[in-house]
Structure formats: C-alpha cells, structure tokens
Design a protein around this motif. Structure first.
Motif, mmCIF file in Angstrom:
data_model
loop_
_atom_site.group_PDB
_atom_site.id
_atom_site.type_symbol
_atom_site.label_atom_id
_atom_site.label_comp_id
_atom_site.label_asym_id
_atom_site.label_seq_id
_atom_site.Cartn_x
_atom_site.Cartn_y
_atom_site.Cartn_z
ATOM 1 N N VAL A 106 1.345 9.925 2.219
ATOM 2 C CA VAL A 106 1.656 9.090 1.054
ATOM 3 C C VAL A 106 0.412 8.592 0.309
ATOM 4 O O VAL A 106 0.323 8.740 -0.907
ATOM 5 C CB VAL A 106 2.559 7.896 1.459
ATOM 6 C CG1 VAL A 106 2.727 6.931 0.295
ATOM 7 C CG2 VAL A 106 3.913 8.408 1.933
ATOM 8 N N PRO A 107 -0.585 8.009 1.001
ATOM 9 C CA PRO A 107 -1.671 7.382 0.245
ATOM 10 C C PRO A 107 -2.548 8.391 -0.508
ATOM 11 O O PRO A 107 -2.739 9.525 -0.047
ATOM 12 C CB PRO A 107 -2.505 6.684 1.327
ATOM 13 C CG PRO A 107 -1.613 6.575 2.512
ATOM 14 C CD PRO A 107 -0.727 7.784 2.439
ATOM 15 N N GLN A 108 -3.085 7.936 -1.610
ATOM 16 C CA GLN A 108 -4.126 8.715 -2.297
ATOM 17 C C GLN A 108 -5.431 7.941 -2.099
ATOM 18 O O GLN A 108 -6.105 8.125 -1.090
ATOM 19 C CB GLN A 108 -3.773 8.933 -3.755
ATOM 20 C CG GLN A 108 -4.659 9.994 -4.382
ATOM 21 C CD GLN A 108 -4.084 10.524 -5.679
ATOM 22 O OE1 GLN A 108 -2.890 10.795 -5.775
ATOM 23 N NE2 GLN A 108 -4.933 10.667 -6.674
ATOM 24 N N CYS A 109 -5.763 6.977 -2.966
ATOM 25 C CA CYS A 109 -6.963 6.171 -2.684
ATOM 26 C C CYS A 109 -6.688 5.155 -1.576
ATOM 27 O O CYS A 109 -7.596 4.720 -0.888
ATOM 28 C CB CYS A 109 -7.441 5.445 -3.934
ATOM 29 S SG CYS A 109 -6.532 3.938 -4.320
ATOM 30 N N GLY A 110 -5.428 4.761 -1.434
ATOM 31 C CA GLY A 110 -5.029 3.886 -0.341
ATOM 32 C C GLY A 110 -5.005 2.404 -0.656
ATOM 33 O O GLY A 110 -4.474 1.615 0.125
ATOM 34 N N TYR A 111 -5.578 2.014 -1.790
ATOM 35 C CA TYR A 111 -5.787 0.583 -2.024
ATOM 36 C C TYR A 111 -4.484 -0.217 -2.043
ATOM 37 O O TYR A 111 -4.412 -1.318 -1.523
ATOM 38 C CB TYR A 111 -6.551 0.357 -3.337
ATOM 39 C CG TYR A 111 -7.166 -1.014 -3.354
ATOM 40 C CD1 TYR A 111 -8.377 -1.261 -2.717
ATOM 41 C CD2 TYR A 111 -6.506 -2.087 -3.946
ATOM 42 C CE1 TYR A 111 -8.926 -2.528 -2.681
ATOM 43 C CE2 TYR A 111 -7.043 -3.364 -3.905
ATOM 44 C CZ TYR A 111 -8.250 -3.566 -3.279
ATOM 45 O OH TYR A 111 -8.789 -4.836 -3.231
ATOM 46 N N CYS A 112 -3.449 0.347 -2.626
ATOM 47 C CA CYS A 112 -2.186 -0.395 -2.770
ATOM 48 C C CYS A 112 -1.290 -0.292 -1.550
ATOM 49 O O CYS A 112 -0.259 -0.946 -1.473
ATOM 50 C CB CYS A 112 -1.413 0.144 -3.969
ATOM 51 S SG CYS A 112 -0.725 1.810 -3.653
ATOM 52 N N GLN A 113 -1.649 0.572 -0.597
ATOM 53 C CA GLN A 113 -0.667 0.998 0.405
ATOM 54 C C GLN A 113 -0.315 -0.072 1.435
ATOM 55 O O GLN A 113 0.807 -0.090 1.956
ATOM 56 C CB GLN A 113 -1.153 2.274 1.101
ATOM 57 C CG GLN A 113 -1.330 3.460 0.154
ATOM 58 C CD GLN A 113 -0.004 3.961 -0.420
ATOM 59 O OE1 GLN A 113 1.027 3.877 0.228
ATOM 60 N NE2 GLN A 113 -0.041 4.497 -1.632
ATOM 61 N N SER A 114 -1.235 -0.978 1.709
ATOM 62 C CA SER A 114 -0.894 -2.068 2.614
ATOM 63 C C SER A 114 0.264 -2.880 2.029
ATOM 64 O O SER A 114 1.266 -3.163 2.703
ATOM 65 C CB SER A 114 -2.158 -2.916 2.799
ATOM 66 O OG SER A 114 -1.852 -4.188 3.186
ATOM 67 N N GLY A 115 0.152 -3.210 0.756
ATOM 68 C CA GLY A 115 1.228 -3.953 0.086
ATOM 69 C C GLY A 115 2.508 -3.139 -0.016
ATOM 70 O O GLY A 115 3.611 -3.677 0.119
ATOM 71 N N GLN A 116 2.372 -1.829 -0.220
ATOM 72 C CA GLN A 116 3.570 -0.975 -0.312
ATOM 73 C C GLN A 116 4.338 -1.007 1.006
ATOM 74 O O GLN A 116 5.570 -1.118 1.033
ATOM 75 C CB GLN A 116 3.178 0.476 -0.629
ATOM 76 C CG GLN A 116 2.340 0.683 -1.881
ATOM 77 C CD GLN A 116 3.126 0.602 -3.181
ATOM 78 O OE1 GLN A 116 4.331 0.354 -3.174
ATOM 79 N NE2 GLN A 116 2.454 0.807 -4.297
ATOM 80 N N LEU A 117 3.605 -0.890 2.108
ATOM 81 C CA LEU A 117 4.261 -0.875 3.425
ATOM 82 C C LEU A 117 4.914 -2.221 3.738
ATOM 83 O O LEU A 117 6.000 -2.269 4.335
ATOM 84 C CB LEU A 117 3.247 -0.498 4.503
ATOM 85 C CG LEU A 117 3.023 1.013 4.629
ATOM 86 C CD1 LEU A 117 1.672 1.313 5.252
ATOM 87 C CD2 LEU A 117 4.133 1.652 5.461
ATOM 88 N N VAL A 118 4.276 -3.299 3.339
ATOM 89 C CA VAL A 118 4.871 -4.625 3.557
ATOM 90 C C VAL A 118 6.205 -4.730 2.812
ATOM 91 O O VAL A 118 7.218 -5.166 3.377
ATOM 92 C CB VAL A 118 3.886 -5.729 3.099
ATOM 93 C CG1 VAL A 118 4.588 -7.070 2.961
ATOM 94 C CG2 VAL A 118 2.713 -5.836 4.073
ATOM 95 N N SER A 119 6.228 -4.296 1.566
ATOM 96 C CA SER A 119 7.475 -4.393 0.798
ATOM 97 C C SER A 119 8.532 -3.428 1.320
ATOM 98 O O SER A 119 9.730 -3.734 1.313
ATOM 99 C CB SER A 119 7.203 -4.144 -0.693
ATOM 100 O OG SER A 119 6.466 -5.226 -1.216
ATOM 101 N N ALA A 120 8.099 -2.255 1.795
ATOM 102 C CA ALA A 120 9.049 -1.304 2.383
ATOM 103 C C ALA A 120 9.669 -1.884 3.650
ATOM 104 O O ALA A 120 10.864 -1.721 3.916
ATOM 105 C CB ALA A 120 8.340 0.014 2.688
#
Ligand code: FES
Ligand code: FES
Length: 157
Positions: A96-110
């Motif tokens: 899923v991640p590309q640069c990864g910067y947003c992914q911590s927040g994405q996983l929290v909301s998921a």
C-alpha cells in the motif's frame, strides 16, 4: 501556565508537563518520543496525526492535552489486536504505501472503521477514510487492503 497531565497512551500511564492548550500531537512526539504519529498540516486537514481516542480516530494536532482526561490514546505502535494485525499484514501484502508519510494515520482510521463496521462497503471506507489524505494517491490500495483485512477477519466480501 504549565500543568501536569496524566495520559494513558498505548496502555501505559505517562505524566507530562505542558500548557493546557498544547496539542496532543506535540506531547506525543516531543515529550514521549512517539514519532509514529506524524505532523502534516497542523490544521486538522490531512489526518497524518491520527490516533485512536477510546477507539475513535481523532486528529492529535487539534486536541488540547487538557481535554483528554482519562480517555485511552492508542497510536499505530500500540495497535496490536487482531484487527490491527490483519490490517498491517494486508498493507504489506498489497504494497500500500508509496512515500509512507500518511500511512500511520491511514492505518489508525482503518482500525477505527473495522471496529465499527466489520464488513465495510466501498462507500463506508470512503466516508471513514475521507479525513486521511494521501499525496501519493494510494487510495485504491488502501481500500483493497481494508477489504482484504475485513475478509480475513470474517467480515469482508
Ligand atoms: S497534522 Fe493533524 S490533521 Fe494534519
Ligand atoms: S503514501 Fe505518500 S502521502 Fe500517502
């Protein structure tokens, strides 16, 4: 004026010294060293700073430390239950991640979404994830990973 606040983060109690209006984001990052919580816009617009507050995804940059009280804060690092395990596995499997910067927040909301709706539709996902922006445009993979995790948890199509 600075005061002492007692916070429960990832199951552990921490005492922090801060002014009442200090955003939770800065307490987590600067005082507790929890850098999995990211600083994006600082204005409640991007979702990079998302954490769970009693299971709901909230924006840590918008939450004054004085308003948290006894509610439980969980960051990506503290997400270790079955839902989180399946989400993290799906994220890796579907790259899923590309640069990864947003992914911590994405996983929290998921995580908050799957707790609330075990079998989310595309539209449930779009609504729940709408506050989490991704400049790299990984939205399709995020959606697919949430469906995959839901399926393995017994809820997905
Ligand atoms: S840094 Fe909190 S919403 Fe962007
Ligand atoms: S993966 Fe780069 S901002 Fe989302």
């Amino acid at each position: 004026m600075r005061s002492m606040f007692s916070l429960i983060v990832n199951g552990e109690r921490h005492k922090v010294d801060a002014t009442p209006d200090t955003p939770l984001l800065w307490v987590l990052r600067d005082q507790l060293g929890m850098n999995a919580v990211k600083y994006g816009c600082g204005q409640g617009l991007c979702g990079a700073c998302s954490v769970l507050l009693d299971g709901e995804s909230v924006r840590a940059c918008q939450l004054p430390v004085s308003e948290i009280g006894g509610r439980r804060i969980v960051t990506l690092t503290g997400m270790t239950d079955t839902i989180a395990t399946h989400l993290k596995a799906a994220w890796i499997e579907l790259d899923v991640p590309q640069c990864g910067y947003c992914q911590s927040g994405q996983l929290v909301s998921a995580q908050a979404l799957l707790r609330r709706i075990p079998k989310p539709s595309d539209s449930d996902i779009d609504i729940a994830m709408s506050g989490n922006l991704c400049r790299c445009g990984t939205y399709q993979r995020i959606r697919a990973a949430i469906h995959l995790a839901a399926k393995r948890l017994g809820g997905g199509p």
